[in-house]
Design a protein around this motif. Sequence first.
Motif, mmCIF file in Angstrom:
data_model
loop_
_atom_site.group_PDB
_atom_site.id
_atom_site.type_symbol
_atom_site.label_atom_id
_atom_site.label_comp_id
_atom_site.label_asym_id
_atom_site.label_seq_id
_atom_site.Cartn_x
_atom_site.Cartn_y
_atom_site.Cartn_z
ATOM 1 N N GLU A 156 60.398 50.340 35.131
ATOM 2 C CA GLU A 156 60.009 49.982 33.779
ATOM 3 C C GLU A 156 60.613 48.645 33.369
ATOM 4 O OE1 GLU A 156 60.459 52.997 30.804
ATOM 5 O OE2 GLU A 156 59.848 54.561 32.196
ATOM 6 N N ILE A 157 61.818 48.377 33.836
ATOM 7 C CA ILE A 157 62.499 47.124 33.523
ATOM 8 C C ILE A 157 62.693 46.371 34.826
ATOM 9 C CG2 ILE A 157 64.595 46.072 32.615
ATOM 10 C CD1 ILE A 157 64.947 48.604 30.906
ATOM 11 N N GLY A 158 62.227 45.134 34.867
ATOM 12 C CA GLY A 158 62.342 44.365 36.095
ATOM 13 C C GLY A 158 62.574 42.901 35.812
ATOM 14 N N CYS A 159 62.502 42.121 36.847
ATOM 15 C CA CYS A 159 62.700 40.675 36.750
ATOM 16 C C CYS A 159 61.438 40.003 36.221
ATOM 17 C CB CYS A 159 63.024 40.095 38.126
ATOM 18 S SG CYS A 159 64.507 40.787 38.854
ATOM 19 N N SER A 160 61.632 38.861 35.639
ATOM 20 C CA SER A 160 60.495 38.089 35.124
ATOM 21 C C SER A 160 59.771 37.387 36.267
ATOM 22 C CB SER A 160 60.991 37.033 34.131
ATOM 23 O OG SER A 160 61.768 36.060 34.817
ATOM 24 N N ASN A 161 58.529 37.003 36.006
ATOM 25 C CA ASN A 161 57.774 36.231 36.997
ATOM 26 C C ASN A 161 58.477 34.910 37.299
ATOM 27 O OD1 ASN A 161 55.948 38.317 36.674
ATOM 28 N ND2 ASN A 161 54.178 36.964 36.676
ATOM 29 N N PHE A 216 43.378 46.717 42.175
ATOM 30 C CA PHE A 216 44.361 47.340 41.290
ATOM 31 C C PHE A 216 44.760 48.740 41.750
ATOM 32 C CE2 PHE A 216 42.619 43.903 38.875
ATOM 33 C CZ PHE A 216 43.666 43.430 38.106
ATOM 34 N N GLU A 217 44.519 49.063 43.005
ATOM 35 C CA GLU A 217 44.885 50.359 43.567
ATOM 36 C C GLU A 217 46.256 50.239 44.216
ATOM 37 O OE1 GLU A 217 41.854 51.959 46.128
ATOM 38 O OE2 GLU A 217 40.266 51.290 44.769
ATOM 39 N N LEU A 218 47.292 50.586 43.452
ATOM 40 C CA LEU A 218 48.658 50.403 43.929
ATOM 41 C C LEU A 218 49.268 51.683 44.514
ATOM 42 C CD1 LEU A 218 50.013 48.118 41.071
ATOM 43 C CD2 LEU A 218 48.990 47.461 43.258
ATOM 44 N N ASN A 219 48.650 52.806 44.238
ATOM 45 C CA ASN A 219 49.151 54.058 44.808
ATOM 46 C C ASN A 219 48.795 54.163 46.280
ATOM 47 O OD1 ASN A 219 50.491 55.423 42.714
ATOM 48 N ND2 ASN A 219 48.543 56.037 41.826
ATOM 49 N N VAL A 220 49.693 54.710 47.049
ATOM 50 C CA VAL A 220 49.426 55.006 48.457
ATOM 51 C C VAL A 220 49.563 56.521 48.609
ATOM 52 C CG1 VAL A 220 50.182 54.672 50.838
ATOM 53 C CG2 VAL A 220 50.343 52.787 49.206
ATOM 54 N N ALA A 244 56.431 42.245 46.661
ATOM 55 C CA ALA A 244 57.677 42.837 46.148
ATOM 56 C C ALA A 244 57.689 42.840 44.629
ATOM 57 C CB ALA A 244 58.881 42.067 46.694
ATOM 58 N N MET A 245 57.199 41.760 44.025
ATOM 59 C CA MET A 245 57.166 41.679 42.567
ATOM 60 C C MET A 245 56.237 42.739 41.979
ATOM 61 S SD MET A 245 56.051 38.516 40.085
ATOM 62 C CE MET A 245 54.309 38.677 40.439
ATOM 63 N N VAL A 246 55.041 42.863 42.531
ATOM 64 C CA VAL A 246 54.080 43.847 42.030
ATOM 65 C C VAL A 246 54.617 45.261 42.232
ATOM 66 C CG1 VAL A 246 51.770 44.813 42.389
ATOM 67 C CG2 VAL A 246 52.068 42.345 42.220
ATOM 68 N N ALA A 247 55.203 45.523 43.397
ATOM 69 C CA ALA A 247 55.782 46.849 43.652
ATOM 70 C C ALA A 247 56.904 47.144 42.670
ATOM 71 C CB ALA A 247 56.305 46.917 45.090
ATOM 72 N N GLU A 265 49.849 36.720 41.681
ATOM 73 C CA GLU A 265 49.878 38.099 41.206
ATOM 74 C C GLU A 265 48.476 38.581 40.844
ATOM 75 O OE1 GLU A 265 52.193 40.868 37.933
ATOM 76 O OE2 GLU A 265 51.981 38.716 37.537
ATOM 77 N N VAL A 266 47.739 37.768 40.116
ATOM 78 C CA VAL A 266 46.374 38.137 39.711
ATOM 79 C C VAL A 266 45.491 38.307 40.947
ATOM 80 C CG1 VAL A 266 44.313 37.322 38.518
ATOM 81 C CG2 VAL A 266 46.542 37.113 37.419
ATOM 82 N N GLU A 267 45.552 37.337 41.870
ATOM 83 C CA GLU A 267 44.726 37.434 43.080
ATOM 84 C C GLU A 267 45.105 38.660 43.908
ATOM 85 O OE1 GLU A 267 43.434 34.995 47.095
ATOM 86 O OE2 GLU A 267 44.690 33.995 45.610
ATOM 87 N N PHE A 268 46.409 38.919 44.049
ATOM 88 C CA PHE A 268 46.891 40.067 44.814
ATOM 89 C C PHE A 268 46.353 41.366 44.230
ATOM 90 C CE2 PHE A 268 50.247 43.173 45.917
ATOM 91 C CZ PHE A 268 50.335 42.981 47.289
ATOM 92 N N LEU A 269 46.451 41.518 42.918
ATOM 93 C CA LEU A 269 45.979 42.742 42.265
ATOM 94 C C LEU A 269 44.473 42.912 42.402
ATOM 95 C CD1 LEU A 269 48.228 42.636 39.092
ATOM 96 C CD2 LEU A 269 48.306 44.353 40.921
ATOM 97 N N PHE A 270 43.719 41.840 42.254
ATOM 98 C CA PHE A 270 42.271 41.944 42.412
ATOM 99 C C PHE A 270 41.895 42.280 43.847
ATOM 100 C CE2 PHE A 270 41.794 40.072 38.207
ATOM 101 C CZ PHE A 270 40.688 40.765 37.733
#
Length: 105
Positions: free
Chosen positions: A22-27, A54-58, A13-16, A45-50
Amino acid sequence: TGTTFQKLFGVAAMVASKFLDEIGCSNKLWAEIVGITMKQMNALEVEFLFRLSFELNVTREDYDFFADAMSYREGCESRPRETSNSKLQNLVHKKNIRGGENCIR
């Protein structure tokens, strides 16, 4: 401490949120919501993205493929459609997704 599901859902949810807004909550706030430390949230977050490369588009094709595969698993469809994304195709075959009897018709 948060459960594994809470951690996964929270970091997703945080990464999405970061990806879409553009403006969101802090970690720090996300970590408080999930029930873990900010250091843990940053590492997740780092592990999730790796793991996502880093392909977040569906793409629409991938979304439709998974929607069909889930419907098929629940017994709503005769079989899932094919996709040009070989990683997704292999994932579905590897998990042996097949029709079930849980679909509301």
